[in-house]
Design a protein around this motif. Structure first.
Motif, short mmCIF file in Angstrom:
data_model
loop_
_atom_site.label_atom_id
_atom_site.label_comp_id
_atom_site.label_asym_id
_atom_site.label_seq_id
_atom_site.Cartn_x
_atom_site.Cartn_y
_atom_site.Cartn_z
N GLY A 73 0.80 -1.23 0.00
CA GLY A 73 0.00 0.00 0.00
C GLY A 73 0.83 1.27 0.00
N SER A 74 2.11 1.19 0.34
CA SER A 74 2.97 2.36 0.40
C SER A 74 4.34 2.01 -0.16
CB SER A 74 3.11 2.86 1.83
OG SER A 74 4.09 3.86 1.92
N GLY A 126 -0.34 -8.36 2.60
CA GLY A 126 -0.07 -7.03 2.07
C GLY A 126 1.38 -6.60 2.11
N LYS A 152 -0.46 -4.30 -7.12
CA LYS A 152 -1.38 -3.46 -6.34
C LYS A 152 -2.70 -3.27 -7.08
CE LYS A 152 -1.62 0.96 -3.93
NZ LYS A 152 -0.89 2.18 -3.58
N GLU A 153 -2.61 -2.98 -8.38
CA GLU A 153 -3.83 -2.80 -9.18
C GLU A 153 -4.64 -4.09 -9.25
OE1 GLU A 153 -5.19 -2.05 -13.78
OE2 GLU A 153 -3.29 -1.19 -13.14
N ARG A 154 -3.98 -5.22 -9.49
CA ARG A 154 -4.70 -6.50 -9.59
C ARG A 154 -5.36 -6.87 -8.27
NH1 ARG A 154 -6.36 -5.69 -13.46
NH2 ARG A 154 -4.83 -4.62 -14.65
N MET A 155 -4.68 -6.64 -7.16
CA MET A 155 -5.27 -6.96 -5.85
C MET A 155 -6.50 -6.10 -5.61
SD MET A 155 -3.53 -9.50 -4.96
CE MET A 155 -4.03 -9.83 -3.30
N GLN A 156 -6.45 -4.83 -6.05
CA GLN A 156 -7.62 -3.97 -5.93
C GLN A 156 -8.74 -4.47 -6.84
OE1 GLN A 156 -8.01 -1.39 -3.67
NE2 GLN A 156 -10.12 -1.68 -4.32
N ASN A 157 -8.40 -4.92 -8.06
CA ASN A 157 -9.41 -5.50 -8.96
C ASN A 157 -10.08 -6.70 -8.33
OD1 ASN A 157 -7.46 -4.80 -11.89
ND2 ASN A 157 -9.31 -3.74 -11.23
N ARG A 159 -10.39 -7.37 -5.16
CA ARG A 159 -11.29 -6.90 -4.08
C ARG A 159 -12.56 -6.31 -4.67
NH1 ARG A 159 -6.33 -5.78 -1.75
NH2 ARG A 159 -6.19 -3.65 -2.55
N ASP A 160 -12.43 -5.50 -5.74
CA ASP A 160 -13.59 -4.85 -6.34
C ASP A 160 -14.54 -5.81 -7.03
OD1 ASP A 160 -12.50 -2.46 -5.51
OD2 ASP A 160 -11.82 -1.84 -7.52
N SER A 163 -15.15 -9.67 -4.37
CA SER A 163 -15.47 -9.67 -2.94
C SER A 163 -16.93 -9.28 -2.70
CB SER A 163 -14.56 -8.68 -2.21
OG SER A 163 -13.24 -9.09 -2.31
#
Length: 164
Positions: A73-74, A126, A152-157, A159-160, A163
């Motif tokens: 995340g950072s 993470g 990071k983008e794929r993990m957000q995808n 989740r979106d 999930s």
């Protein structure tokens, strides 16, 4: 049409490989990429030949580790220079991270550069550790940075889209 040629077999084997393009399992569309949760759908050993010629001779490598760890995340704690971050971002934006895989806590990516580079890492809760690239830069490189942006983008995808 006839062709006359002379080719060293060892060079020929570097360029030509039998590539298996059969994909088994379910793929999900996630923007410009596909995601699967089936480990056998497209394993690392199979996809590697799509981008990287088979090794001939002694393919032995040695890896060094700095035991650093950073939060996906950072990226501040990833400790890349501004120039490396910019170049890595350009690779990411141009979709040069052509393959990304997570199996358990092990991650693997192929990033197109002057040649295809392999990026490997561990991902747990993470956190990223044991991040290495086959370009063998002494510091974190643009290929690793592009991979982390893609991850990071794929993990957000995931989740979106998954999930719900």
């Amino acid at each position: 049409m006839n062709y006359n040629f002379k080719v060293k077999v060892s060079d020929y084997k570097k360029v030509i490989a039998l590539v298996d393009t059969d994909i088994k399992g379910k793929l999900f569309s996630a923007g410009s990429h596909f995601i699967t949760f089936d480990r056998k759908a497209l394993p690392k050993e199979k996809i590697k030949l799509w981008f990287i010629p088979p090794e001939t001779g002694n393919g032995e490598t040695v890896t060094g580790r700095d035991n650093s760890c950073f939060d996906l995340g950072s990226f501040k704690s990833m400790k890349v220079s501004a120039e490396t971050a910019e170049r890595g971002y350009n690779y990411y934006a141009e979709n040069e991270a052509v393959y990304l895989s997570l199996e358990g806590d092990k991650g693997y990516a192929i990033v197109e550069g002057t040649k295809p580079y392999e990026v490997e890492f561990k991902y747990r809760n993470g956190k990223i550790s044991v991040l290495t690239c086959s370009c063998f830069c002494a510091n974190k490189c643009k290929h690793e940075f592009a991979t982390m942006l893609q991850l990071k983008e794929r993990m957000q995808n995931i989740r979106d889209f998954f999930s719900r």
